[in-house]
Design a protein around this motif. Structure first.
Motif, PDB file in Angstrom:
ATOM      1  N   THR A 151      35.495  49.964  42.584  1.00 34.42           N
ATOM      2  CA  THR A 151      36.755  49.374  43.015  1.00 34.42           C
ATOM      3  C   THR A 151      36.470  48.031  43.653  1.00 34.42           C
ATOM      4  O   THR A 151      35.465  47.870  44.342  1.00 34.42           O
ATOM      5  CB  THR A 151      37.523  50.283  43.992  1.00 34.42           C
ATOM      6  N   ASN A 152      37.334  47.091  43.395  1.00 29.93           N
ATOM      7  CA  ASN A 152      37.222  45.768  44.000  1.00 29.93           C
ATOM      8  C   ASN A 152      38.146  45.609  45.186  1.00 29.93           C
ATOM      9  O   ASN A 152      38.241  44.534  45.763  1.00 29.93           O
ATOM     10  CB  ASN A 152      37.506  44.687  42.950  1.00 29.93           C
ATOM     11  N   LEU A 201      32.026  49.659  46.184  1.00 30.43           N
ATOM     12  CA  LEU A 201      33.236  49.202  46.836  1.00 30.43           C
ATOM     13  C   LEU A 201      32.934  48.050  47.781  1.00 30.43           C
ATOM     14  O   LEU A 201      31.797  47.892  48.213  1.00 30.43           O
ATOM     15  CB  LEU A 201      33.860  50.351  47.630  1.00 30.43           C
ATOM     16  N   PRO A 202      33.953  47.262  48.105  1.00 30.42           N
ATOM     17  CA  PRO A 202      33.706  46.208  49.083  1.00 30.42           C
ATOM     18  C   PRO A 202      33.634  46.770  50.496  1.00 30.42           C
ATOM     19  O   PRO A 202      32.768  46.385  51.282  1.00 30.42           O
ATOM     20  CB  PRO A 202      34.897  45.267  48.923  1.00 30.42           C
ATOM     21  N   GLU A 245      30.802  42.252  40.840  1.00 27.81           N
ATOM     22  CA  GLU A 245      31.101  41.560  39.590  1.00 27.81           C
ATOM     23  C   GLU A 245      30.253  42.108  38.443  1.00 27.81           C
ATOM     24  O   GLU A 245      30.698  42.157  37.300  1.00 27.81           O
ATOM     25  CB  GLU A 245      30.865  40.057  39.741  1.00 27.81           C
ATOM     26  N   ALA A 246      29.047  42.557  38.761  1.00 26.18           N
ATOM     27  CA  ALA A 246      28.114  43.015  37.730  1.00 26.18           C
ATOM     28  C   ALA A 246      28.319  44.475  37.333  1.00 26.18           C
ATOM     29  O   ALA A 246      28.174  44.833  36.164  1.00 26.18           O
ATOM     30  CB  ALA A 246      26.677  42.814  38.208  1.00 26.18           C
ATOM     31  N   VAL A 247      28.643  45.334  38.286  1.00 24.81           N
ATOM     32  CA  VAL A 247      28.727  46.763  38.020  1.00 24.81           C
ATOM     33  C   VAL A 247      30.120  47.135  37.510  1.00 24.81           C
ATOM     34  O   VAL A 247      31.119  46.572  37.940  1.00 24.81           O
ATOM     35  CB  VAL A 247      28.354  47.592  39.277  1.00 24.81           C
ATOM     36  N   TRP A 253      27.205  55.496  48.507  1.00 21.66           N
ATOM     37  CA  TRP A 253      28.253  54.566  48.921  1.00 21.66           C
ATOM     38  C   TRP A 253      27.630  53.178  48.913  1.00 21.66           C
ATOM     39  O   TRP A 253      26.799  52.862  49.769  1.00 21.66           O
ATOM     40  CB  TRP A 253      28.757  54.927  50.318  1.00 21.66           C
ATOM     41  N   LEU A 254      27.992  52.362  47.938  1.00 25.47           N
ATOM     42  CA  LEU A 254      27.367  51.060  47.745  1.00 25.47           C
ATOM     43  C   LEU A 254      28.385  49.968  48.055  1.00 25.47           C
ATOM     44  O   LEU A 254      29.306  49.716  47.275  1.00 25.47           O
ATOM     45  CB  LEU A 254      26.837  50.936  46.313  1.00 25.47           C
ATOM     46  N   PHE A 255      28.211  49.350  49.215  1.00 29.35           N
ATOM     47  CA  PHE A 255      29.159  48.378  49.745  1.00 29.35           C
ATOM     48  C   PHE A 255      28.736  46.950  49.411  1.00 29.35           C
ATOM     49  O   PHE A 255      27.591  46.572  49.653  1.00 29.35           O
ATOM     50  CB  PHE A 255      29.225  48.492  51.276  1.00 29.35           C
ATOM     51  N   SER A 256      29.674  46.155  48.921  1.00 32.31           N
ATOM     52  CA  SER A 256      29.370  44.728  48.735  1.00 32.31           C
ATOM     53  C   SER A 256      29.419  44.002  50.079  1.00 32.31           C
ATOM     54  O   SER A 256      28.699  43.041  50.279  1.00 32.31           O
ATOM     55  CB  SER A 256      30.335  44.085  47.741  1.00 32.31           C
TER      56      SER A 256
END
Length: 129
Positions: free
Chosen positions: A3-4, A47-48, A110-112, A73-76
């Motif tokens: 999710t963006n 997610l951001p 942007e990549a995933v 949980w991978l946060f930008s």
């Protein structure tokens, strides 16, 4: 799953988390068009940031204890204290094995894409395959 927009833990998980028979979290937050009605159980959630109320950490811990939470949980952006507390308590109190990595940057989101395979190295490096 990607999710963006911000991930509202309570709005996303409340329907599945409240049902004792739930075997997975199907995102119930209609405001998150990218995740709505998607299964996030056992997945890498990219997610951001998380958004929402002060119950966020409790919701994460509750779904983790029930084996319904995303595995990673991978946060930008920087992880917020409520999400961090839920993930930490899940791991410390219940040995749930949740992974959290933050500050991966906007380039990561942007990549995933939803459906990509993501591997996480021991040093925290995230590789999108």
């Amino acid at each position: 799953v990607v999710t963006n927009t911000g991930f509202n833990t309570l709005a996303s998980c409340q329907t599945s988390a409240l049902l004792a028979t739930s075997k997975k979290i199907i995102v119930s937050d209609q405001n998150n068009k990218e995740l709505y009605k998607k299964n996030i159980t056992g997945k890498a959630l990219c997610l951001p940031e998380t958004i929402g109320s002060t119950t966020g950490g409790m919701v994460i811990q509750t779904v983790a204890v029930r084996n319904l939470a995303p595995k990673a949980w991978l946060f930008s952006h920087h992880i917020d204290p409520l999400a961090a507390s839920g993930i930490i308590l899940s791991n410390v109190w219940n040995d749930c094995g949740l992974i959290a990595i933050d500050e991966l940057g906007d380039e990561f989101l942007e990549a995933v894409k939803t459906g990509d395979t993501v591997s996480i190295q021991e040093d925290g490096t995230v590789i999108v395959e």
